[in-house]
Design an enzyme around this catalytic site. Sequence first.
Site, PDB file in Angstrom:
ATOM      1  CG  ASN A 120      -1.861   1.111   1.314  1.00 10.97           C
ATOM      2  OD1 ASN A 120      -1.837   2.009   0.463  1.00 10.97           O
ATOM      3  ND2 ASN A 120      -2.710   1.113   2.315  1.00 10.97           N
ATOM      4  NE  ARG A 178      -6.577   0.727   0.633  1.00 12.35           N
ATOM      5  CZ  ARG A 178      -7.067   0.660   1.841  1.00 12.35           C
ATOM      6  NH1 ARG A 178      -6.328   0.242   2.822  1.00 12.35           N
ATOM      7  NH2 ARG A 178      -8.305   1.001   2.057  1.00 12.35           N
ATOM      8  CG  HIS A 238     -13.437   3.198   3.923  1.00 10.76           C
ATOM      9  ND1 HIS A 238     -14.170   4.092   4.669  1.00 10.76           N
ATOM     10  CD2 HIS A 238     -12.139   3.438   4.229  1.00 10.76           C
ATOM     11  CE1 HIS A 238     -13.348   4.837   5.400  1.00 10.76           C
ATOM     12  NE2 HIS A 238     -12.115   4.469   5.137  1.00 10.76           N
ATOM     13  NE  ARG A 290     -10.802  12.115   5.566  1.00  9.26           N
ATOM     14  CZ  ARG A 290     -10.741  10.852   5.173  1.00  9.26           C
ATOM     15  NH1 ARG A 290     -11.576  10.406   4.253  1.00  9.26           N
ATOM     16  NH2 ARG A 290      -9.848  10.024   5.659  1.00  9.26           N
ATOM     17  CD  GLU A 344      -9.493  -1.267   5.053  1.00 11.58           C
ATOM     18  OE1 GLU A 344      -9.159  -0.863   6.174  1.00 11.58           O
ATOM     19  OE2 GLU A 344      -9.701  -0.516   4.096  1.00 11.58           O
TER      20      GLU A 344
END
Length: 401
Positions: free
Chosen positions: A7, A90, A179, A240, A388
């Site tokens: 990743n 990823r 996601h 956020r 993940e």
Amino acid sequence: MIVLIVNCGSSSIKYQLYDMPGRKVLAKGLLERIGEGASALTHRRGEEKFEIARPIPDHKTGLSLILSCLADPGRGVLKNVREISAVGHRVVHGGERYSNAMRIDQDVIGCIGDCCDLAPLHNPPNLVGIQECTLALPGVPMVAVFDTAFHQTLPREAYLYGLPYEIYERYRIRKYGFHGTSHAYVTNRAAKLLGKPEAEVNLITCHLGNGSSMAAVRNGKSVDTSMGFTPLAGLVMGTRSGDLDPAIIPYLNSKQEYSRVADIDRMLNKKSGLLGISGISNDMRTLGDEAAKAGASSRPQLAINIFCYRIKAFLGQYMAILGRVDAVCFMGGIGENSAAVREQCLAGLENFGIAIDLQKNRNFPRGEECDISEAASRTRVLVIPTDEEGWIAEETYKLCK
Ligand code: AMP
């Protein structure tokens, strides 16, 4: 079969080495601050942890350090990096093209490049990771697993905004959702826990962490999700803002302090959410502790209340969209660990067929999957530790075995 998961971020590389099938983690690590002078690699082999601090000027040097660690007699788990049979990457954005993981070829590389405009902070380093791994491990098959892929099943009414249609055609502005690996993994696990085929489960999956998103899943496929054109939309997150009235942006832009759009963008992404509301922290644990001290009318408590309120509002939307909901699933750092947040989001939903067992919610063994609903609850409530990287390893294995 040994599978390496990579990743690549703009200044970091996360990795995990798996023995597949079975998803056994052999080693993992994180290289941070690439190109910033004080780079540091934290490499783990089982319970052992190794810290290596040295300047890493670029991703190529970083990757070669990681590979040499994996095959190092003192720290490694391989005799030779040639034991790696496949690499899973990823990749944040696959645009409208990919609804599944893909074996990487020139065509896939071209598409990831085309999506750089849509994910300028993520896709370019993802591409660098693919290029450098291809050079370092010639002939080893590579797979791209896209964060957007799981949400490519959204119907048009869910993914189009109420903008002139040409804006979608010209600029590809639509809801993509993110996601995806987490929502896909949890959908797969929830179906198993419910004892139903994946193609028959209706779920609301809630990935609650520093970044948070929810998805409505009908018959195993995502039909709506809270993030949008970018991961800024939807729920209130660590830093956020989540959804807001778009007219706020030109209004703020007319003020001296926010006369630069880049400053608004930074405020919305880095200074809003839990951090902005509480004025203290983006971390749910800190907020919980501070709220306990400072009381019900404090700003940390207000931040938690707004966070939970937004989740509940999305739950209502998704219940209406799905009609029948087999389970609400919680995952992510907050979803898996905060009994208080789960309790607050689901309070008062008994009339909608959702009731949790408060004792189970608080006391089940951490890190395990658990059904925390009351026996009579029509909709099950599941806590599922997300994985993940494991899902990326699975997808890579499926395409390369
Ligand atoms: P993630 O981005 O998935 O790693 O999640 C990070 C978030 O999970 C942070 O806000 C943490 O405070 C939160 N978190 C982790 N453990 C706990 C816990 N035991 N209770 C409440 N929040 C937690």
